[in-house]
Design an enzyme around this catalytic site. Sequence first.
Site, short mmCIF file in Angstrom:
data_model
loop_
_atom_site.label_atom_id
_atom_site.label_comp_id
_atom_site.label_asym_id
_atom_site.label_seq_id
_atom_site.Cartn_x
_atom_site.Cartn_y
_atom_site.Cartn_z
N ASP A 166 0.82 -1.21 0.00
CA ASP A 166 0.00 0.00 0.00
C ASP A 166 0.85 1.26 0.00
O ASP A 166 2.08 1.20 0.16
CB ASP A 166 -0.97 0.01 1.20
CG ASP A 166 -0.32 -0.45 2.51
OD1 ASP A 166 0.93 -0.45 2.59
OD2 ASP A 166 -1.05 -0.79 3.44
N ASP A 189 -7.57 -2.98 14.17
CA ASP A 189 -8.93 -3.36 13.78
C ASP A 189 -8.92 -4.53 12.80
O ASP A 189 -9.93 -4.84 12.17
CB ASP A 189 -9.67 -2.16 13.17
CG ASP A 189 -8.98 -1.63 11.90
OD1 ASP A 189 -7.95 -2.22 11.47
OD2 ASP A 189 -9.46 -0.63 11.35
N1 LIG Z 1 -1.20 0.03 6.10
C1 LIG Z 1 -0.42 -0.38 7.22
C2 LIG Z 1 -0.64 -1.86 7.44
O1 LIG Z 1 -0.17 -2.58 6.32
C3 LIG Z 1 0.07 -2.29 8.72
O2 LIG Z 1 -0.08 -3.67 8.88
C4 LIG Z 1 -0.51 -1.53 9.87
C5 LIG Z 1 0.06 -1.96 11.22
O3 LIG Z 1 1.25 -1.30 11.47
P1 LIG Z 1 2.19 -1.62 12.70
O4 LIG Z 1 2.98 -2.81 12.30
O5 LIG Z 1 3.02 -0.39 12.86
O6 LIG Z 1 1.32 -1.89 13.88
O7 LIG Z 1 -0.25 -0.16 9.67
C6 LIG Z 1 -0.74 0.44 8.47
O8 LIG Z 1 -2.08 0.67 8.62
#
Ligand SMILES: N[C@@H]1[C@@H](O)[C@H](O)[C@@H](COP(=O)(O)O)O[C@@H]1O
Length: 263
Positions: free
Chosen positions: A70, A140
């Site tokens: 993304d 979520d």
């Molecule tokens: N788009 C990304 C996700 O792909 C990722 O999995 C999520 C969790 O991030 P973290 O690993 O910092 O908790 O963050 C963002 O929303």
Amino acid sequence: MRVVIQDNYDKMCKWAAQYIAAKIKNHKEDRPFVLGLPTGSSPIGVYKELYTMNQAGELSFANVVTFNMDEYLGLPHEHDQSYWYFMHDNFFDHLVDMKKENINILNGMTDDPEGECKRYEEKIASYGGIDLFMGGIGVDGHIAFNEPFTSLSSRTGVRNLTTDTRIVNSRFFGNDPEAVPAQALSVGVGTVTDSKEVLILINGHNKARALAETVEGSVSHKWTCSALQMHNGAIIACDEAACGELTVDTYKYFLDIEKKERL
Ligand SMILES: N[C@@H]1[C@@H](O)[C@H](O)[C@@H](COP(=O)(O)O)O[C@@H]1O
């Protein structure tokens, strides 16, 4: 589904990196190994393990093509919170033999978001699909930026971010949720589950509910991660802290079945 429970974050990262490295090394087909990649804090330790092996000459990325999950809409590459910047800073710039032309990241500055997403899906297909998609998870349960109630068969497209996600991600934007872009480009749940294997990292107490919903909940678009239950090659690598909301029998089952520590 496999659930590989490790004592802590470092061990989870080591396990995941070794798993990915073994897959790359054992790839003998006459085409590149296609690896899907995430951003976020969860994969940082895995990236470090992988580039350390690469720098030591133990693992080559010369025959690896990557597709990122993304990208925020409207952030240029040089913005330190763009996922392009994150990936280069935390991974690609540390690899000694990754070919620039093999790195694919959705262009968040495109004038034609729909066309960009269509092109991305076509490019993935041109390589014969993704061999292994590594991902993280939102609190979520979102995978990539597939927020609750995104179709479980969705493809790459534009996503509106929920207020919850913007609040969570505001820690990287001076704690101001309004500074977090309101939209992103994201691979779909279907894009991820079309991959031959999916490896999702889930660590920390704040991901405990998301892990429980992924493993024990019903398959539901409310928790897009639950789509992994329908995948024949899904692995969750997690730490003890994230297991806090699993039932005891689930927790014991996976410790028992994974005892042999098969890679
Ligand atoms: N788009 C990304 C996700 O792909 C990722 O999995 C999520 C969790 O991030 P973290 O690993 O910092 O908790 O963050 C963002 O929303």
